[in-house]
Design a protein around this motif. Structure first.
Motif, PDB file in Angstrom:
ATOM      1  N   GLN A  57     -41.338  -2.800 -10.770  1.00  0.00           N
ATOM      2  CA  GLN A  57     -41.555  -2.677  -9.324  1.00  0.00           C
ATOM      3  C   GLN A  57     -41.666  -4.034  -8.643  1.00  0.00           C
ATOM      4  N   TRP A  58     -41.892  -5.096  -9.437  1.00  0.00           N
ATOM      5  CA  TRP A  58     -42.022  -6.438  -8.873  1.00  0.00           C
ATOM      6  C   TRP A  58     -40.679  -7.143  -8.698  1.00  0.00           C
ATOM      7  N   ALA A  59     -39.591  -6.529  -9.116  1.00  0.00           N
ATOM      8  CA  ALA A  59     -38.282  -7.184  -9.008  1.00  0.00           C
ATOM      9  C   ALA A  59     -37.966  -7.493  -7.540  1.00  0.00           C
ATOM     10  N   GLY A  60     -37.707  -8.768  -7.257  1.00  0.00           N
ATOM     11  CA  GLY A  60     -37.370  -9.177  -5.894  1.00  0.00           C
ATOM     12  C   GLY A  60     -38.461  -8.916  -4.885  1.00  0.00           C
ATOM     13  N   HIS A  61     -39.713  -8.922  -5.324  1.00  0.00           N
ATOM     14  CA  HIS A  61     -40.796  -8.485  -4.431  1.00  0.00           C
ATOM     15  C   HIS A  61     -40.977  -9.345  -3.183  1.00  0.00           C
ATOM     16  N   PRO A  62     -40.725 -10.668  -3.197  1.00  0.00           N
ATOM     17  CA  PRO A  62     -40.911 -11.406  -1.936  1.00  0.00           C
ATOM     18  C   PRO A  62     -40.040 -10.880  -0.802  1.00  0.00           C
ATOM     19  N   ASP A  63     -38.773 -10.617  -1.090  1.00  0.00           N
ATOM     20  CA  ASP A  63     -37.885 -10.123  -0.033  1.00  0.00           C
ATOM     21  C   ASP A  63     -38.315  -8.743   0.452  1.00  0.00           C
ATOM     22  N   VAL A  64     -38.830  -7.926  -0.457  1.00  0.00           N
ATOM     23  CA  VAL A  64     -39.319  -6.599  -0.059  1.00  0.00           C
ATOM     24  C   VAL A  64     -40.514  -6.752   0.881  1.00  0.00           C
ATOM     25  N   ILE A  65     -41.439  -7.646   0.520  1.00  0.00           N
ATOM     26  CA  ILE A  65     -42.605  -7.882   1.378  1.00  0.00           C
ATOM     27  C   ILE A  65     -42.171  -8.361   2.753  1.00  0.00           C
ATOM     28  N   TYR A  66     -41.272  -9.343   2.792  1.00  0.00           N
ATOM     29  CA  TYR A  66     -40.859  -9.903   4.086  1.00  0.00           C
ATOM     30  C   TYR A  66     -40.199  -8.834   4.958  1.00  0.00           C
ATOM     31  N   GLU A  67     -39.338  -8.027   4.353  1.00  0.00           N
ATOM     32  CA  GLU A  67     -38.643  -6.992   5.125  1.00  0.00           C
ATOM     33  C   GLU A  67     -39.629  -5.970   5.682  1.00  0.00           C
ATOM     34  N   ARG A  68     -40.532  -5.500   4.842  1.00  0.00           N
ATOM     35  CA  ARG A  68     -41.471  -4.464   5.288  1.00  0.00           C
ATOM     36  C   ARG A  68     -42.504  -5.034   6.247  1.00  0.00           C
ATOM     37  N   TRP A  69     -42.853  -6.291   6.059  1.00  0.00           N
ATOM     38  CA  TRP A  69     -43.760  -6.963   7.002  1.00  0.00           C
ATOM     39  C   TRP A  69     -43.125  -6.976   8.391  1.00  0.00           C
ATOM     40  N   ARG A  70     -41.870  -7.400   8.469  1.00  0.00           N
ATOM     41  CA  ARG A  70     -41.198  -7.483   9.777  1.00  0.00           C
ATOM     42  C   ARG A  70     -41.043  -6.107  10.413  1.00  0.00           C
ATOM     43  N   GLU A  71     -40.887  -5.086   9.595  1.00  0.00           N
ATOM     44  CA  GLU A  71     -40.762  -3.728  10.121  1.00  0.00           C
ATOM     45  C   GLU A  71     -42.092  -3.180  10.636  1.00  0.00           C
ATOM     46  N   THR A  72     -43.200  -3.752  10.172  1.00  0.00           N
ATOM     47  CA  THR A  72     -44.522  -3.164  10.393  1.00  0.00           C
ATOM     48  C   THR A  72     -45.379  -3.938  11.376  1.00  0.00           C
ATOM     49  N   VAL A  73     -45.376  -5.259  11.262  1.00  0.00           N
ATOM     50  CA  VAL A  73     -46.332  -6.111  11.976  1.00  0.00           C
ATOM     51  C   VAL A  73     -45.696  -6.703  13.227  1.00  0.00           C
ATOM     52  N   ARG A  74     -46.471  -6.729  14.316  1.00  0.00           N
ATOM     53  CA  ARG A  74     -46.020  -7.344  15.562  1.00  0.00           C
ATOM     54  C   ARG A  74     -46.637  -8.732  15.711  1.00  0.00           C
TER      55      ARG A  74
END
Length: 237
Positions: A25-42
């Motif tokens: 589940q940690w594969a490529g996790h930084p890009d996953v975090i960045y994408e979901r962060w941008r989708e979620t946080v203002r």
């Protein structure tokens, strides 16, 4: 203004360290975090980051990870984790942090109508007692938490939300009282966030400390998406 939290980003731009040793589940996790962060946080939101942001060993090596996170939406409030070896003294840290990043270091910060206090924490007694050295380190962390709470009380204005960050869990099953929980019980924050634990289902984590909600916000537990804690209805000042 909404408040989110996510811990244990474990970024490693300069000092690569594959996190897949802890599971696919940690594969490529930084890009996953960045994408979901941008989708979620203002931009007008706040994100609490309770530890283990970067695997870097020294501050210059961590700068790129800090800059990448700083460029994401929201004001970020950092706390040191047990793997943040790069973390320097408070003065050096604050002079190096990019705009939009704050740090809690034996003190507290106020953003809008939210006051954040906290400390790294340490191992706590559970079924087995701690050794003498761990007892000493736990007592030191409790003292640091007390200093942080005192700073928070000086900053707090009527109507402010008091939130607490720890990196380690505040207690260990079967959750006997310890020096940290005694400080928490006196401070009575609105909620507590912590990280450090990986692969632990939320329903099996510590969810209350003396009736105070406690949230495990390790990145993998959150599926790498910042968790919404509260909506204050206030603007970031």
């Amino acid at each position: 203004m909404r408040v989110y939290a996510i811990a244990d980003l474990h970024l490693a731009t300069v000092t690569p360290k594959p996190m897949t040793v802890f599971g696919p589940q940690w594969a490529g996790h930084p890009d996953v975090i960045y994408e979901r962060w941008r989708e979620t946080v203002r931009d007008d939101d706040v994100v609490l980051l309770p530890g283990d942001l970067s695997w870097a060993m020294r501050l210059p090596e961590a700068i790129q990870d800090l800059a990448t996170v700083a460029a994401l939406p929201g004001t970020k409030v950092l706390l040191r984790g047990n793997h943040d070896y790069w973390w320097p003294t408070a003065g050096k840290l604050r002079s190096a942090l990019p705009p939009g990043m704050l740090a809690v270091v034996n003190d507290a910060v106020r953003v809008g109508n939210v006051v954040v206090c906290g400390t790294r924490g340490w191992l706590t007694p559970g079924h087995d007692p701690l050794g003498a050295e761990d007892e000493r380190l736990l007592a030191r962390e409790a003292q640091r938490l007390e200093l942080s709470v005192q700073a928070a009380m000086r900053l707090r204005q009527p109507g402010d939300h008091l939130l607490m960050m720890l990196h380690y869990p505040p207690a260990t099953p079967p959750y006997p009282a310890n020096p940290l929980t005694r400080v928490i019980d006196t401070a009575r924050p609105e909620l507590i966030v912590y990280g450090h634990l990986h692969g632990v289902p939320v329903e099996r984590s510590m969810r209350h400390v003396g009736g105070i909600p406690a949230h495990l916000v390790a990145a993998d537990v959150l599926k790498f998406t910042p968790r919404l804690l509260l909506d204050t209805g206030a603007a970031v000042g």
